[in-house]
Scaffold this motif. Structure first.
Motif, mmCIF file in Angstrom:
data_model
loop_
_atom_site.group_PDB
_atom_site.id
_atom_site.type_symbol
_atom_site.label_atom_id
_atom_site.label_comp_id
_atom_site.label_asym_id
_atom_site.label_seq_id
_atom_site.Cartn_x
_atom_site.Cartn_y
_atom_site.Cartn_z
ATOM 1 N N ALA A 18 0.832 -1.204 0.000
ATOM 2 C CA ALA A 18 0.000 0.000 0.000
ATOM 3 C C ALA A 18 0.868 1.256 0.000
ATOM 4 O O ALA A 18 0.587 2.224 -0.725
ATOM 5 C CB ALA A 18 -0.932 -0.002 1.210
ATOM 6 N N SER A 19 1.937 1.250 0.775
ATOM 7 C CA SER A 19 2.834 2.397 0.841
ATOM 8 C C SER A 19 3.483 2.664 -0.514
ATOM 9 O O SER A 19 3.573 3.814 -0.959
ATOM 10 C CB SER A 19 3.902 2.149 1.901
ATOM 11 O OG SER A 19 4.854 3.163 1.897
ATOM 12 N N ARG A 20 3.910 1.618 -1.170
ATOM 13 C CA ARG A 20 4.528 1.768 -2.490
ATOM 14 C C ARG A 20 3.523 2.259 -3.529
ATOM 15 O O ARG A 20 3.873 3.063 -4.397
ATOM 16 C CB ARG A 20 5.142 0.447 -2.947
ATOM 17 C CG ARG A 20 6.264 -0.072 -2.073
ATOM 18 C CD ARG A 20 7.591 0.544 -2.496
ATOM 19 N NE ARG A 20 8.677 0.155 -1.639
ATOM 20 C CZ ARG A 20 9.642 -0.690 -1.968
ATOM 21 N NH1 ARG A 20 9.642 -1.263 -3.149
ATOM 22 N NH2 ARG A 20 10.610 -0.952 -1.117
ATOM 23 N N LEU A 21 2.274 1.788 -3.444
ATOM 24 C CA LEU A 21 1.253 2.252 -4.384
ATOM 25 C C LEU A 21 0.957 3.736 -4.184
ATOM 26 O O LEU A 21 0.800 4.487 -5.146
ATOM 27 C CB LEU A 21 -0.025 1.433 -4.238
ATOM 28 C CG LEU A 21 0.021 0.022 -4.833
ATOM 29 C CD1 LEU A 21 -1.246 -0.747 -4.455
ATOM 30 C CD2 LEU A 21 0.184 0.080 -6.327
ATOM 31 N N VAL A 22 0.887 4.168 -2.912
ATOM 32 C CA VAL A 22 0.661 5.584 -2.621
ATOM 33 C C VAL A 22 1.821 6.420 -3.138
ATOM 34 O O VAL A 22 1.634 7.485 -3.744
ATOM 35 C CB VAL A 22 0.441 5.802 -1.110
ATOM 36 C CG1 VAL A 22 0.465 7.279 -0.758
ATOM 37 C CG2 VAL A 22 -0.883 5.177 -0.676
ATOM 38 N N SER A 23 3.048 5.959 -2.943
ATOM 39 C CA SER A 23 4.226 6.687 -3.428
ATOM 40 C C SER A 23 4.206 6.801 -4.962
ATOM 41 O O SER A 23 4.507 7.865 -5.503
ATOM 42 C CB SER A 23 5.508 5.972 -3.005
ATOM 43 O OG SER A 23 5.643 5.985 -1.613
ATOM 44 N N LEU A 24 3.835 5.731 -5.632
ATOM 45 C CA LEU A 24 3.735 5.754 -7.088
ATOM 46 C C LEU A 24 2.674 6.733 -7.545
ATOM 47 O O LEU A 24 2.883 7.510 -8.486
ATOM 48 C CB LEU A 24 3.455 4.352 -7.627
ATOM 49 C CG LEU A 24 3.263 4.240 -9.138
ATOM 50 C CD1 LEU A 24 4.514 4.667 -9.873
ATOM 51 C CD2 LEU A 24 2.859 2.830 -9.526
ATOM 52 N N GLU A 25 1.545 6.731 -6.864
ATOM 53 C CA GLU A 25 0.471 7.640 -7.220
ATOM 54 C C GLU A 25 0.901 9.101 -7.063
ATOM 55 O O GLU A 25 0.616 9.945 -7.906
ATOM 56 C CB GLU A 25 -0.757 7.366 -6.336
ATOM 57 C CG GLU A 25 -1.974 8.174 -6.685
ATOM 58 C CD GLU A 25 -2.585 7.816 -8.017
ATOM 59 O OE1 GLU A 25 -3.266 8.685 -8.582
ATOM 60 O OE2 GLU A 25 -2.396 6.698 -8.497
ATOM 61 N N ARG A 26 1.676 9.393 -6.020
ATOM 62 C CA ARG A 26 2.186 10.754 -5.819
ATOM 63 C C ARG A 26 3.159 11.144 -6.919
ATOM 64 O O ARG A 26 3.148 12.277 -7.393
ATOM 65 C CB ARG A 26 2.857 10.871 -4.445
ATOM 66 C CG ARG A 26 1.883 10.892 -3.320
ATOM 67 C CD ARG A 26 2.574 11.109 -1.995
ATOM 68 N NE ARG A 26 1.602 11.047 -0.926
ATOM 69 C CZ ARG A 26 1.827 10.524 0.260
ATOM 70 N NH1 ARG A 26 3.028 10.034 0.552
ATOM 71 N NH2 ARG A 26 0.887 10.509 1.168
ATOM 72 N N LEU A 27 4.022 10.208 -7.304
ATOM 73 C CA LEU A 27 4.980 10.491 -8.376
ATOM 74 C C LEU A 27 4.269 10.780 -9.695
ATOM 75 O O LEU A 27 4.736 11.589 -10.500
ATOM 76 C CB LEU A 27 5.941 9.322 -8.567
ATOM 77 C CG LEU A 27 7.058 9.182 -7.541
ATOM 78 C CD1 LEU A 27 7.811 7.876 -7.763
ATOM 79 C CD2 LEU A 27 8.001 10.352 -7.603
ATOM 80 N N LEU A 28 3.160 10.118 -9.914
ATOM 81 C CA LEU A 28 2.417 10.290 -11.150
ATOM 82 C C LEU A 28 1.526 11.529 -11.116
ATOM 83 O O LEU A 28 0.867 11.847 -12.101
ATOM 84 C CB LEU A 28 1.588 9.041 -11.452
ATOM 85 C CG LEU A 28 2.385 7.767 -11.721
ATOM 86 C CD1 LEU A 28 1.465 6.565 -11.879
ATOM 87 C CD2 LEU A 28 3.269 7.934 -12.944
ATOM 88 N N GLY A 29 1.492 12.226 -9.977
ATOM 89 C CA GLY A 29 0.736 13.473 -9.882
ATOM 90 C C GLY A 29 -0.703 13.265 -9.505
ATOM 91 O O GLY A 29 -1.544 14.128 -9.769
ATOM 92 N N GLY A 30 -1.013 12.175 -8.902
ATOM 93 C CA GLY A 30 -2.412 11.884 -8.554
ATOM 94 C C GLY A 30 -2.832 12.346 -7.221
ATOM 95 O O GLY A 30 -2.334 13.018 -6.433
#
Length: 107
Positions: free
Chosen positions: A95-107
């Protein structure tokens, strides 16, 4: 002093730019230093010297080319763990990695 760039001939040598720099190598955009052999008129007198940065990049590139794209040992270990049922998923980490990815993608 204004410079008329419409009358600049790319084949014409600019004496003020070339004065005293015939033997001093300068790095071009690729980091390659070229040095003319002088006024002999022979193109065989030219030499090329790579800058330390380019030499370091070439060494890194050679090492990277020898590294496999896929860590086959790790893939095999995960495959075996999935097959025998011992593979565990850390939900918090996922979950932490998915949230980090979403932030990187600008979501």
């Amino acid at each position: 002093m204004a410079i008329d760039i419409n009358r600049v001939n790319p084949n014409q040598n600019n004496v003020s730019q070339n004065r005293g720099t015939a033997s001093a190598p300068k790095a071009d955009a690729d980091g390659v230093r070229r040095q003319s052999g002088g006024e002999s008129g022979s193109e065989n007198d030219d030499s090329v010297q790579l800058s330390p940065e380019v030499q370091a990049l070439q060494a890194v590139e050679a090492r990277v080319l020898n590294v496999p794209e896929v860590d086959t040992e790790r893939v095999e270990a995960i495959r075996n763990a999935i097959e025998d049922g011992s593979f565990e998923i850390n939900n918090d980490r996922l979950a932490s990695r998915l949230v980090s990815l979403e932030r990187l993608l600008g979501g």
